[in-house]
Design a protein around this motif. Sequence first.
Motif, PDB file in Angstrom:
ATOM      1  N   ARG A 280     -15.608 -19.958   6.972  1.00 24.87           N
ATOM      2  CA  ARG A 280     -16.678 -20.942   7.072  1.00 24.87           C
ATOM      3  C   ARG A 280     -17.515 -21.040   5.797  1.00 24.87           C
ATOM      4  NH1 ARG A 280     -14.606 -19.841  11.407  1.00 24.87           N
ATOM      5  NH2 ARG A 280     -14.731 -21.121  13.294  1.00 24.87           N
ATOM      6  N   THR A 281     -17.244 -20.190   4.845  1.00 22.28           N
ATOM      7  CA  THR A 281     -17.969 -20.272   3.581  1.00 22.28           C
ATOM      8  C   THR A 281     -17.055 -20.613   2.403  1.00 22.28           C
ATOM      9  OG1 THR A 281     -17.755 -17.862   3.357  1.00 22.28           O
ATOM     10  CG2 THR A 281     -19.812 -18.715   4.277  1.00 22.28           C
ATOM     11  N   THR A 282     -15.747 -20.527   2.600  1.00 24.65           N
ATOM     12  CA  THR A 282     -14.793 -20.897   1.554  1.00 24.65           C
ATOM     13  C   THR A 282     -13.723 -21.773   2.189  1.00 24.65           C
ATOM     14  OG1 THR A 282     -13.239 -19.061   1.884  1.00 24.65           O
ATOM     15  CG2 THR A 282     -15.151 -18.641   0.489  1.00 24.65           C
ATOM     16  N   ARG A 283     -12.845 -22.292   1.371  1.00 21.49           N
ATOM     17  CA  ARG A 283     -11.709 -23.072   1.861  1.00 21.49           C
ATOM     18  C   ARG A 283     -10.432 -22.241   1.912  1.00 21.49           C
ATOM     19  NH1 ARG A 283     -12.475 -28.901  -1.290  1.00 21.49           N
ATOM     20  NH2 ARG A 283     -14.552 -29.379  -0.431  1.00 21.49           N
ATOM     21  N   ILE A 284     -10.601 -20.946   1.895  1.00 19.80           N
ATOM     22  CA  ILE A 284      -9.461 -20.038   1.881  1.00 19.80           C
ATOM     23  C   ILE A 284      -9.167 -19.590   3.300  1.00 19.80           C
ATOM     24  CG2 ILE A 284      -8.623 -17.817   1.034  1.00 19.80           C
ATOM     25  CD1 ILE A 284     -10.510 -18.222  -1.367  1.00 19.80           C
ATOM     26  N   HIS A 285      -7.950 -19.836   3.758  1.00 18.01           N
ATOM     27  CA  HIS A 285      -7.560 -19.507   5.127  1.00 18.01           C
ATOM     28  C   HIS A 285      -6.506 -18.400   5.091  1.00 18.01           C
ATOM     29  CE1 HIS A 285      -9.770 -23.007   6.563  1.00 18.01           C
ATOM     30  NE2 HIS A 285      -9.181 -23.719   5.619  1.00 18.01           N
ATOM     31  N   MET A 286      -6.917 -17.210   5.449  1.00 16.76           N
ATOM     32  CA  MET A 286      -6.013 -16.075   5.546  1.00 16.76           C
ATOM     33  C   MET A 286      -6.228 -15.428   6.907  1.00 16.76           C
ATOM     34  SD  MET A 286      -6.122 -14.247   1.793  1.00 16.76           S
ATOM     35  CE  MET A 286      -7.905 -14.057   1.839  1.00 16.76           C
ATOM     36  N   THR A 287      -5.169 -15.330   7.679  1.00 17.75           N
ATOM     37  CA  THR A 287      -5.303 -14.737   9.011  1.00 17.75           C
ATOM     38  C   THR A 287      -5.680 -13.269   8.918  1.00 17.75           C
ATOM     39  OG1 THR A 287      -3.636 -16.290   9.822  1.00 17.75           O
ATOM     40  CG2 THR A 287      -4.131 -14.376  11.207  1.00 17.75           C
ATOM     41  N   ASP A 288      -5.115 -12.572   7.944  1.00 16.88           N
ATOM     42  CA  ASP A 288      -5.347 -11.132   7.817  1.00 16.88           C
ATOM     43  C   ASP A 288      -5.555 -10.802   6.343  1.00 16.88           C
ATOM     44  OD1 ASP A 288      -5.452  -8.421   8.002  1.00 16.88           O
ATOM     45  OD2 ASP A 288      -3.529  -8.157   9.011  1.00 16.88           O
ATOM     46  N   GLN A 289      -6.800 -10.866   5.890  1.00 13.69           N
ATOM     47  CA  GLN A 289      -7.072 -10.651   4.474  1.00 13.69           C
ATOM     48  C   GLN A 289      -6.914  -9.204   4.062  1.00 13.69           C
ATOM     49  OE1 GLN A 289     -11.211 -11.982   4.486  1.00 13.69           O
ATOM     50  NE2 GLN A 289     -11.891  -9.897   4.072  1.00 13.69           N
ATOM     51  N   GLY A 290      -6.875  -8.270   5.009  1.00 15.33           N
ATOM     52  CA  GLY A 290      -6.772  -6.852   4.686  1.00 15.33           C
ATOM     53  C   GLY A 290      -5.358  -6.342   4.563  1.00 15.33           C
ATOM     54  N   CYS A 291      -4.362  -7.183   4.837  1.00 14.15           N
ATOM     55  CA  CYS A 291      -2.974  -6.740   4.754  1.00 14.15           C
ATOM     56  C   CYS A 291      -2.516  -6.797   3.300  1.00 14.15           C
ATOM     57  CB  CYS A 291      -2.077  -7.616   5.624  1.00 14.15           C
ATOM     58  SG  CYS A 291      -0.338  -7.110   5.630  1.00 14.15           S
ATOM     59  N   MET A 292      -2.094  -5.669   2.745  1.00 12.19           N
ATOM     60  CA  MET A 292      -1.691  -5.615   1.346  1.00 12.19           C
ATOM     61  C   MET A 292      -0.256  -6.092   1.137  1.00 12.19           C
ATOM     62  SD  MET A 292      -2.427  -5.066  -1.739  1.00 12.19           S
ATOM     63  CE  MET A 292      -4.080  -4.408  -1.462  1.00 12.19           C
ATOM     64  N   LEU A 293       0.558  -6.116   2.170  1.00  9.73           N
ATOM     65  CA  LEU A 293       1.951  -6.531   2.032  1.00  9.73           C
ATOM     66  C   LEU A 293       2.008  -8.043   1.842  1.00  9.73           C
ATOM     67  CD1 LEU A 293       4.884  -5.691   2.007  1.00  9.73           C
ATOM     68  CD2 LEU A 293       4.917  -5.867   4.503  1.00  9.73           C
TER      69      LEU A 293
ATOM     70  N   ASP B  59       0.838  -1.188   0.000  1.00 10.31           N
ATOM     71  CA  ASP B  59       0.000   0.000   0.000  1.00 10.31           C
ATOM     72  C   ASP B  59       0.879   1.246   0.000  1.00 10.31           C
ATOM     73  OD1 ASP B  59      -2.676  -0.597  -0.241  1.00 10.31           O
ATOM     74  OD2 ASP B  59      -2.916  -1.102   1.868  1.00 10.31           O
ATOM     75  N   ALA B  60       0.333   2.356  -0.483  1.00  8.36           N
ATOM     76  CA  ALA B  60       1.089   3.603  -0.541  1.00  8.36           C
ATOM     77  C   ALA B  60       1.017   4.399   0.751  1.00  8.36           C
ATOM     78  CB  ALA B  60       0.579   4.462  -1.698  1.00  8.36           C
ATOM     79  N   ASP B  61       0.199   3.963   1.710  1.00 13.35           N
ATOM     80  CA  ASP B  61      -0.026   4.778   2.912  1.00 13.35           C
ATOM     81  C   ASP B  61       0.988   4.538   4.022  1.00 13.35           C
ATOM     82  OD1 ASP B  61      -0.738   2.281   3.833  1.00 13.35           O
ATOM     83  OD2 ASP B  61      -2.882   2.704   3.927  1.00 13.35           O
ATOM     84  N   LEU B  62       1.961   3.623   3.812  1.00 16.41           N
ATOM     85  CA  LEU B  62       3.028   3.333   4.771  1.00 16.41           C
ATOM     86  C   LEU B  62       2.533   2.692   6.061  1.00 16.41           C
ATOM     87  CD1 LEU B  62       5.443   6.402   4.441  1.00 16.41           C
ATOM     88  CD2 LEU B  62       5.837   4.046   3.708  1.00 16.41           C
ATOM     89  N   GLN B  63       1.307   2.176   6.072  1.00 17.56           N
ATOM     90  CA  GLN B  63       0.884   1.445   7.260  1.00 17.56           C
ATOM     91  C   GLN B  63       1.638   0.120   7.378  1.00 17.56           C
ATOM     92  OE1 GLN B  63      -3.710   2.125   6.847  1.00 17.56           O
ATOM     93  NE2 GLN B  63      -3.248   1.980   9.018  1.00 17.56           N
ATOM     94  N   ASN B  64       2.024  -0.438   6.254  1.00 14.68           N
ATOM     95  CA  ASN B  64       2.948  -1.571   6.250  1.00 14.68           C
ATOM     96  C   ASN B  64       4.299  -1.053   5.768  1.00 14.68           C
ATOM     97  OD1 ASN B  64       0.232  -3.495   5.148  1.00 14.68           O
ATOM     98  ND2 ASN B  64       1.262  -3.798   7.102  1.00 14.68           N
ATOM     99  N   PRO B  65       5.297  -1.000   6.637  1.00 19.78           N
ATOM    100  CA  PRO B  65       6.584  -0.394   6.268  1.00 19.78           C
ATOM    101  C   PRO B  65       7.272  -1.152   5.143  1.00 19.78           C
ATOM    102  CG  PRO B  65       6.397  -0.683   8.660  1.00 19.78           C
ATOM    103  CD  PRO B  65       5.268  -1.448   8.034  1.00 19.78           C
ATOM    104  N   PRO B  66       7.845  -0.445   4.164  1.00 18.74           N
ATOM    105  CA  PRO B  66       8.596  -1.114   3.094  1.00 18.74           C
ATOM    106  C   PRO B  66       9.829  -1.837   3.622  1.00 18.74           C
ATOM    107  CG  PRO B  66       8.838   1.287   2.965  1.00 18.74           C
ATOM    108  CD  PRO B  66       7.768   1.018   3.967  1.00 18.74           C
TER     109      PRO B  66
END
Length: 336
Positions: A144-157, A94-101
């Motif tokens: 519970r509706t898909t077989r996709i397991h992501m702990t944090d789906q909102g993290c763009m890094l 993301d460009a907002d630097l919430q996840n440091p490069p």
Amino acid sequence: MRDLSIVIPVFNEEAALPALFSRLYPALDKLGLAYEVILVDDGSRDRSAALLRQQFEHRPDVTRVVLFARNCGQHLAIMAGFERCRGERIVTLDADLQNPPEEIPRLLAKMDEGHDYVGGIRAQRLDPWFRRKASRLMNFLRERTTRIHMTDQGCMLRAYSRQIVNAINACTEVNTFIPALAYTFARNPTEVEVEHAARAMGATKYSLYRLLRLNFDLVAGFSLAPLQMFSVFGFFLALGAMGLVVLQVVRRLVLGEAAEGMFYSVFDGIALFISGLVLFGIGLLGEYIGRIYQEVLRRPRFLISSVLEMPEAEDSAPAGKPIAAEARSEPLARIK
């Protein structure tokens, strides 16, 4: 071919871009890899596009800029970057630097262990309380509706291998959720904790409505569970209503007229509940049919107004070394 591609979607990030550039490029230079940074402007209405052009002029050897003709959404901006990237490994940021490069090497180290897809998990997430709780609820529903397991789906890094990005580029659906799509293609996915900072500049682009839409896209795009759950719920509702009718008939025969008022009030409530359920079901069916309609139209997913990059003949030059050549600016192009 580069060792590493960094794909960054940008939308109205005028305030954050100078800080991003001052931290991103030094962090990448330290890696000692041949890299490129692909900055995709998603139809910004501020000075973001002008700042991206300035950065290209400052570091043309490792910078490529894609300018959308209009706002198309974050995931389509990433798709545009994926279609143009040349790296063996691709990292989104993301460009907002919430996840440091500065956390990029941590993802690459995981890929060195043999993983073809590495998702980020925001450690000590510093978003508002409501967004944290809403994110956990959406994660719960998705798992519970898909077989996709992501702990944090909102993290763009996140980091992707070239094979996974090629598979994503081969997909043509209009609505998609890139991290989930990558997970379905990955042979050896993993996750790693990364630092997370509060947004210091600019404003979030995700309202509550957009977050709900994004999560519905995720569920509807990878599972038929909503339709199946609706059918199952309707079946049990019908059984319950039938049982209630039998109960009220028995009470009417036993108690006589004394149960009549209650009989009608219960049925009024049942009728309203079923009406609401039917309207919800119609809306759910409409969402799925609407997706089919969009796919049948086969319209371009996004429009690119221009691309700033060095001529391909110069692409083999070592990263970090300025190239004395004019940038190439592509005209308005229709991209699938």
